[in-house]
Motif scaffolding. Structure first.
Motif, short mmCIF file in Angstrom:
data_model
loop_
_atom_site.label_atom_id
_atom_site.label_comp_id
_atom_site.label_asym_id
_atom_site.label_seq_id
_atom_site.Cartn_x
_atom_site.Cartn_y
_atom_site.Cartn_z
N SER A 154 0.85 -1.20 0.00
CA SER A 154 0.00 0.00 0.00
C SER A 154 0.88 1.25 0.00
O SER A 154 0.57 2.23 -0.68
CB SER A 154 -0.91 0.02 1.22
OG SER A 154 -1.63 -1.18 1.28
N THR A 190 -3.05 -1.14 9.15
CA THR A 190 -3.69 -2.37 8.66
C THR A 190 -4.25 -3.18 9.82
O THR A 190 -3.56 -3.36 10.82
CB THR A 190 -2.64 -3.23 7.90
OG1 THR A 190 -2.02 -2.40 6.95
CG2 THR A 190 -3.28 -4.38 7.18
N ILE A 204 -7.33 -2.11 5.07
CA ILE A 204 -6.17 -1.23 4.88
C ILE A 204 -6.67 0.22 5.01
O ILE A 204 -7.47 0.68 4.19
CB ILE A 204 -5.53 -1.42 3.49
CG1 ILE A 204 -5.15 -2.90 3.26
CG2 ILE A 204 -4.29 -0.54 3.33
CD1 ILE A 204 -4.68 -3.20 1.84
N MET A 245 -3.11 0.71 -6.28
CA MET A 245 -3.23 -0.38 -5.31
C MET A 245 -3.72 -1.65 -5.99
O MET A 245 -3.20 -2.74 -5.74
CB MET A 245 -4.18 0.01 -4.17
CG MET A 245 -3.52 0.99 -3.22
SD MET A 245 -4.53 1.37 -1.81
CE MET A 245 -4.40 -0.12 -0.84
#
Ligand code: BTN
Length: 317
Positions: A154, A190, A204, A245
């Motif tokens: 991420s 997370t 996330i 992502m």
């Protein structure tokens, strides 16, 4: 239907007549008017001129699903959107929705958070309409021990998105803080639900300081606007982040973590630096020499002893 009407008037530089909308979408003029009123309530400025038609003058600077979906190129991430004006934290709402069965790629976003959460019990300052505060629910088939690499992924994705959209030199501090110089522009948190050997879902959470100015932010933080001198459309930033992502998520599924780890190293501002490392109240200092394939930070202390740290907090000396 509201969405279709918006598409028609968004795609036309000139006004679109009620007759044309009615013909193309097979709805009555009264129904068109009702949807136009709803769009106005959502913040769209729509001018209606008798005998000429409807003209879209401006769109709201809001993260409403209609705006996010317009121009979103992903296939899974952000296809389901839960939008809140204000929420305590998008993390708890996303976790609850995931437990209730929310689909892979569901996005939970808000204009502001009253109890924004950071790592290690810290707070995330979330000034209304100035940043991006969202949580993405993903359901990877992965071992729980691999999830920390999803967080690194991420960081790589957001870093690339921000670099592509601006001329700002965004770097990654291990594990997943995005910095400009030594100021923080984005944080990632997370949370997961798992069985012993299989992840059920991961949430996330990403906070990006987009248009906030110094008065909105802690002294240790900065924003895209402060660094580049002009504001950004938050929706555009969100779309680019979701796109990156999803690209990395698919790449990991096909090629494993190695390409992502290699890219993380390119953007790292931690490797090669002297660091103070804290893990559950234990402090050590050393030089961050590498990122292991597992995502662990490799630190060499002054006696030459090498440690691999999979979780903790790092301060650059
Ligand atoms: C950190 O750097 O400490 C992580 C910050 C994560 C902030 C985001 S904002 C959206 C989501 N909701 C939260 O409450 N936290 C994450």
């Amino acid at each position: 239907m509201k969405n279709k009407i918006l598409h028609l008037i968004r795609d036309s530089a000139a006004s679109v007549s009620g007759g044309e909308i009615s013909r193309k979408l097979s709805i009555s003029r009264a129904a068109i008017w009702k949807h136009i009123e709803e769009l106005r309530k959502d913040g769209y400025a729509i001018k209606a001129t008798p005998r000429i038609g409807y003209h879209l003058e401006s769109c709201p600077d809001k993260l409403i699903p209609l705006e996010i979906k317009n121009g979103l190129t992903t296939h899974v991430f952000g296809q389901q959107i839960v939008y809140m004006e204000s929420v305590e934290t998008t993390m708890d709402l996303a976790f609850k929705l995931a437990l209730e069965g929310a689909k892979d790629g569901t996005l939970v976003c808000a204009e502001t958070q009253t109890k924004g959460k950071g790592r290690m019990g810290r707070k995330w300052v979330s000034p209304a309409g100035k940043g991006l505060y969202f949580s993405l629910i993903v359901r990877p088939s992965m071992h729980p021990s691999e999830v920390s690499r999803l967080t690194l992924m991420s960081a790589v994705a957001v870093c690339e998105a921000l670099r592509d959209l601006s001329n700002v030199d965004v770097t990654i501090k291990w594990p997943n803080d995005l910095l400009v110089g030594n100021k923080k522009i984005c944080g990632i948190l997370t949370e997961l639900s798992a069985e012993m050997d299989q992840v059920k879902f991961v949430v996330i959470g990403i906070g990006i300081n987009v248009n906030a100015t110094a008065k909105h932010l802690p002294a240790v933080a900065t924003s895209l606007r402060q660094e580049s001198g002009h504001p950004y459309l938050r929706v555009t930033v969100l779309q680019e982040v979701l796109k990156k992502m999803e690209e990395w998520y698919l790449k990991i599924a096909q090629e494993g973590f190695a390409p992502m780890i290699a890219r993380w190293k390119v953007y790292s501002s931690t490797l090669g630096r002297k660091v103070k490392f804290t893990e559950i109240n234990q402090l050590m200092t050393g030089t961050a020499i590498d990122l292991a394939p597992s995502g662990a930070l490799v630190i060499q202390d002054k006696k030459g002893v090498i440690y691999q740290k999979i979780s903790g907090d790092v301060e650059i000396c």
